[in-house]
Design a protein around this motif. Structure first.
Motif, short mmCIF file in Angstrom:
data_model
loop_
_atom_site.label_atom_id
_atom_site.label_comp_id
_atom_site.label_asym_id
_atom_site.label_seq_id
_atom_site.Cartn_x
_atom_site.Cartn_y
_atom_site.Cartn_z
N LYS A 119 4.30 -3.08 -4.66
CA LYS A 119 5.31 -3.54 -4.10
C LYS A 119 5.24 -4.48 -2.87
CE LYS A 119 8.62 -0.59 -6.25
NZ LYS A 119 7.70 0.69 -6.55
N PRO A 120 4.29 -6.10 -2.84
CA PRO A 120 4.33 -6.44 -1.69
C PRO A 120 5.57 -7.19 -0.81
CG PRO A 120 4.06 -7.85 -3.65
CD PRO A 120 4.88 -6.34 -4.64
N TYR A 121 5.80 -7.16 0.20
CA TYR A 121 6.35 -7.17 1.49
C TYR A 121 7.55 -6.23 1.42
CZ TYR A 121 3.60 -11.60 0.85
OH TYR A 121 2.28 -12.31 1.04
N SER A 122 7.46 -5.13 0.61
CA SER A 122 8.32 -4.00 0.88
C SER A 122 7.90 -3.44 2.00
CB SER A 122 8.27 -2.73 -0.40
OG SER A 122 7.18 -2.17 0.26
N LYS A 123 9.03 -2.49 2.64
CA LYS A 123 8.92 -1.66 3.81
C LYS A 123 6.67 -0.92 4.37
CE LYS A 123 13.30 -0.96 5.40
NZ LYS A 123 14.94 -0.24 4.78
N GLN A 124 7.51 -0.40 2.91
CA GLN A 124 5.59 0.54 3.09
C GLN A 124 4.99 -0.44 2.69
OE1 GLN A 124 4.87 2.27 -0.94
NE2 GLN A 124 3.00 2.54 -0.62
N ASP A 125 4.89 -1.63 2.20
CA ASP A 125 3.69 -2.66 2.40
C ASP A 125 3.57 -3.39 3.69
OD1 ASP A 125 1.57 -3.97 1.30
OD2 ASP A 125 3.21 -5.30 1.62
N VAL A 126 4.80 -3.66 4.39
CA VAL A 126 4.65 -3.78 5.81
C VAL A 126 3.64 -2.92 6.82
CG1 VAL A 126 5.88 -4.68 7.56
CG2 VAL A 126 6.45 -5.23 5.65
N ALA A 127 4.30 -1.45 6.89
CA ALA A 127 4.17 -0.17 7.58
C ALA A 127 2.62 -0.36 7.39
CB ALA A 127 4.15 0.90 7.15
N SER A 132 -3.29 -1.24 8.97
CA SER A 132 -4.85 -1.36 8.74
C SER A 132 -5.12 -3.16 9.05
CB SER A 132 -5.36 -1.87 7.45
OG SER A 132 -3.96 -2.30 6.23
N LEU A 133 -4.62 -3.87 9.54
CA LEU A 133 -4.59 -4.82 10.58
C LEU A 133 -4.89 -4.35 11.70
CD1 LEU A 133 -4.99 -7.64 10.88
CD2 LEU A 133 -2.24 -7.93 12.30
N PHE A 134 -4.32 -2.98 12.32
CA PHE A 134 -4.57 -2.78 13.88
C PHE A 134 -6.11 -2.22 13.09
CE2 PHE A 134 -4.31 0.99 16.83
CZ PHE A 134 -3.97 0.07 17.61
N GLY A 135 -6.38 -1.12 12.98
CA GLY A 135 -7.89 -0.80 12.14
C GLY A 135 -8.17 -1.79 12.42
N VAL A 136 -8.54 -2.58 11.31
CA VAL A 136 -9.24 -3.76 11.59
C VAL A 136 -10.04 -4.08 12.77
CG1 VAL A 136 -10.12 -6.16 10.95
CG2 VAL A 136 -9.30 -4.26 9.58
N SER A 137 -8.87 -4.86 14.10
CA SER A 137 -8.92 -4.97 14.94
C SER A 137 -8.97 -4.95 16.07
CB SER A 137 -7.96 -6.58 15.52
OG SER A 137 -6.50 -5.77 14.44
N ALA A 196 -9.18 1.00 6.60
CA ALA A 196 -8.14 -0.67 7.46
C ALA A 196 -8.92 -1.36 6.07
CB ALA A 196 -8.21 -0.71 8.67
N GLN A 197 -10.11 -1.65 6.34
CA GLN A 197 -10.61 -2.70 5.72
C GLN A 197 -10.82 -2.71 4.27
OE1 GLN A 197 -14.26 -2.49 7.52
NE2 GLN A 197 -14.52 -4.04 8.86
N ASN A 198 -10.70 -2.18 4.03
CA ASN A 198 -10.34 -1.29 2.27
C ASN A 198 -9.76 -1.78 2.06
OD1 ASN A 198 -13.39 -0.63 1.13
ND2 ASN A 198 -12.84 1.89 1.56
N ILE A 199 -8.36 -1.28 2.71
CA ILE A 199 -7.39 -1.32 2.02
C ILE A 199 -6.33 -2.66 2.52
CG2 ILE A 199 -4.74 -0.97 2.98
CD1 ILE A 199 -4.99 1.38 4.08
N ARG A 200 -7.22 -3.59 2.86
CA ARG A 200 -7.01 -5.03 3.22
C ARG A 200 -7.75 -6.23 2.19
NH1 ARG A 200 -4.81 -7.88 7.54
NH2 ARG A 200 -6.98 -9.45 7.88
N LEU A 201 -8.86 -5.44 1.54
CA LEU A 201 -9.60 -6.27 0.64
C LEU A 201 -8.99 -5.47 -0.89
CD1 LEU A 201 -12.35 -7.81 1.22
CD2 LEU A 201 -13.66 -6.13 -0.67
#
Lengths: 316, 332
Positions: A119-127, A132-137, A196-201
């Protein structure tokens, strides 16, 4: 088999580079002198001779290499203990920490990434993506310190340092739970980062695979959604994540220097930081070689694993 | 009249993209009769593929069926649950895709992929599945089936891959098969083989075939009736012969004129302009900006399908007033 032979020149090459960089970093004897200004020249040159630092660098390298082949990593410039004795007891705590984190990260990231990609760009996905962006940076030491402040000092739930209770003080009743209590915070830091890295990948790969024709064709043949997503899509999306696992597995042995340092974890990573600050050449080289060899072995294992995951790689 | 197998009425499938709503299929109606081969023809982007994906209800996101009726043997497919649809896909309606190298999963053997389809619809033992897959592969003409079924898709040639895809689509003997440009990605020499195979299997199994293509040659060779699509609308529906000799829609006539012919020394004609942007399609008849016969009326409201002779429908206001040139035989 040929790949196995390739590993030898690579390992030697890395050791030469490491050796040279290390000597460019400074003179350990000068560091001793800086710490003890009253030390006399005779003792210093005695130390130089004792550690073989008076010989030309190429000769030092060859001597070192000969010793390595007999698994003798030399003696530490700090305290004179054999490097083997310094490194040996630190390997297991590092592996324990890393394996636990890696397994948790992988197990958790797959379902999260898959759901997110469906479900890309759903609320859950955005969260999930922001998380994960936070986790990576985020810097690991900063996150580690926050955890220590909140969960150790303020709430007092978990210990803040070490791998087990000291001086008879045991967390949570017995020594097994005590170890777990000590693992939780550093594992949390490491899991968050690799999660975070895994999820993004995996999410990115899943998104791509789910758009492919064979997924459409599988749906058109009446396969269940579960089968389509987990058996067809995930199997194809996970291949790059396996590569990542390979790199992680090699780096794993190095420990996570920052995390181990923050949590005073008695592992290789922390030792690496300490030894580097002390210009303790033999120990640095010892740990570097262990990392090198482990990374090469991990890569080899991944190459072999690839063949099972992706039949197209198979050599005919 | 022969029995109607599939009836599509007023189908609208839109894609909700960031740039706007793409009206890929906008009010499409046609039916498929039992045992016939229906051609679905039109330029790229005219909504042929989306129409077939809509019938199977596997339109990928952000696409959605907005409106319309899809009836298979009188049953409304749009009212079915996802579970019921799963048992219809593959078993009653199947589909073959354009590019066989991307429509087969690269990581599983052919046997595994075919077995997955079989076991999605019925409880079947490994041995029985093996026998059935062997039969299927023989049926679609793959030599040394016993060995080849254990191989992976990348070990097959393009034509052989498409045969595997056909075997997969026919595994449960569906009544209706959508073939989405099944030969576009293949060598010319292989194309004829695959088309013959499809024709042959269609007769053997008594199924209906919807042939999606932009190749007028394939239409002439294989189909009995044709639906001409333009920019998400149906322009004309007719028996293949009627369509070729007496096209009623200006777009159909232009399509026919754009087919290269060896027996004519004329330069190949092209259809001026491009297929319109489907986010903001032209008002009225979507073809009017490219149509030489367009009038004021064509810009105002979209025309509806009208029956101009038995079994021949056209969506054009001007069909009575214009004479179009169709195929007039070889010795033109």
């Amino acid at each position: 088999m040929r790949r196995l032979l390739y590993m030898i020149p690579v390992a030697i090459g890395i050791s030469i580079i490491a050796f040279l960089t290390m000597y460019a970093a400074g003179d350990p004897i000068a560091l001793i002198k800086a710490g003890k200004p009253n030390i006399n020249e005779a003792t210093l040159s005695g130390l130089r001779t004792y550690y073989g630092l008076d010989k030309p660098i190429p000769l030092q390298y060859v001597n070192w290499l000969m010793n390595i082949l007999q698994l003798n990593f030399g003696k530490s410039l700090y305290g004179g203990l054999p490097v083997n004795q310094i490194i040996g007891p630190r390997i297991w705590p590092t592996i324990e920490l890393q394996i636990v984190s890696l397994l948790i990260a992988f197990a958790v990231s797959i379902p999260i990434a898959v759901q997110s990609a469906r479900k890309p760009y759903s609320k859950q996905d955005v969260a999930v993506t922001s998380f994960s962006l936070f986790g990576v940076s985020m810097p690991t030491f900063w996150f580690g310190l926050i955890l220590i402040i909140v969960f150790s000092f303020t709430l007092g739930w978990f210990p803040s340092a070490g791998s087990q209770g000291v001086a008879g003080f045991v967390w949570w009743g017995n020594s097994f739970f005590d170890q777990i209590a000590h693992l939780i915070l550093p594992v949390a830091v490491l899991v968050y980062v690799s999660l975070a890295q895994n999820i993004r990948l995996i999410r990115a790969n899943m998104l791509e695979v789910l758009r492919s024709d064979y997924i459409l064709a599988a749906r058109a043949s009446g396969l269940s959604e579960r089968k389509v997503v987990y058996s067809y899509a995930l199997r194809n999306a996970i291949t790059p994540a396996i590569t990542f696992l390979g790199i992680a597995l090699g780096g794993m042995i190095a420990g996570a220097p920052m995390t181990e340092y923050v949590f005073s974890w008695p592992g290789l990573g922390r030792q690496y930081v300490t030894s580097t600050l002390n210009l303790d050449f033999p120990t640095i080289m010892g740990i570097t070689m262990i990392i090198t060899v482990m990374t090469l072995i991990a890569n080899l294992i991944m190459d072999v694993l690839y063949v099972y995951i992706d039949p197209r790689v198979r050599i005919r | 009249m022969t029995e109607t197998l599939l009836k599509v009425e007023g189908l609208k499938t839109y894609f909700y993209t960031e740039a706007g709503i793409v009206k890929a299929v906008d009010g499409v109606s046609f039916d498929v009769r039992k045992g016939e081969t229906l051609g679905l023809v039109g330029e790229s982007g005219s909504g042929k593929t989306v129409t077939s994906l809509s019938v199977l209800r596997i339109v990928p996101k952000p696409g959605r069926i907005v409106e319309g009726k899809i009836e298979l043997k009188g049953e409304n497919l749009l009212a079915k649950s996802e579970k019921e649809m799963q048992s219809i896909r593959g078993r009653e309606i199947a589909m073959i895709f354009q590019d066989p190298s991307s429509s087969l999963v690269p990581v599983y053997t052919v046997e595994t992929q075919l077995r997955d389809v079989l076991s999605a619809h019925e409880k079947i033992s490994k041995d029985d599945a093996h026998k059935k897959i062997l039969d299927l592969m023989n049926l679609v003409g793959i030599p040394e089936a016993e060995i080849r079924m254990r191989e992976f898709p990348h070990q097959f040639s393009g034509g052989m891959k498409q045969r595997v895809a056909i075997a997969r689509a026919l595994a449960l003997e569906p009544e209706l098969l959508f073939a989405d440009e099944p030969t576009t990605a293949l060598d010319v020499t292989i194309q004829a083989q695959v088309l013959d195979l499809l024709e042959d299997l269609k007769k053997k199994m008594g199924m209906s075939l919807v042939m999606i293509t932009h190749d007028m040659g394939i239409i002439a060779k294989m189909t009995s009736r044709v639906v001409v699509m333009y920019a998400g609308n149906v322009a004309e529906i007719a028996k293949t012969d009627d369509l070729y000799y007496r096209p009623r829609h200006p777009y159909t006539a232009l399509l026919l004129a754009a087919v290269p012919r060896l027996d004519r020394k004329k330069t190949l004609s092209i259809i001026p302009g491009n297929i319109p942007n489907l986010i903001e399609p032209p008002s009225g008849c979507r073809f009017h900006p490219r149509c030489e016969f367009a009038t004021k009326k064509c810009e105002e409201a979209p025309p509806v399908l009208e029956e101009v002779e038995p079994d021949h429908f056209v969506a054009c206001y001007e069909w009575k007033n214009i004479t179009l040139k169709g195929e007039t035989g070889k010795n033109d």
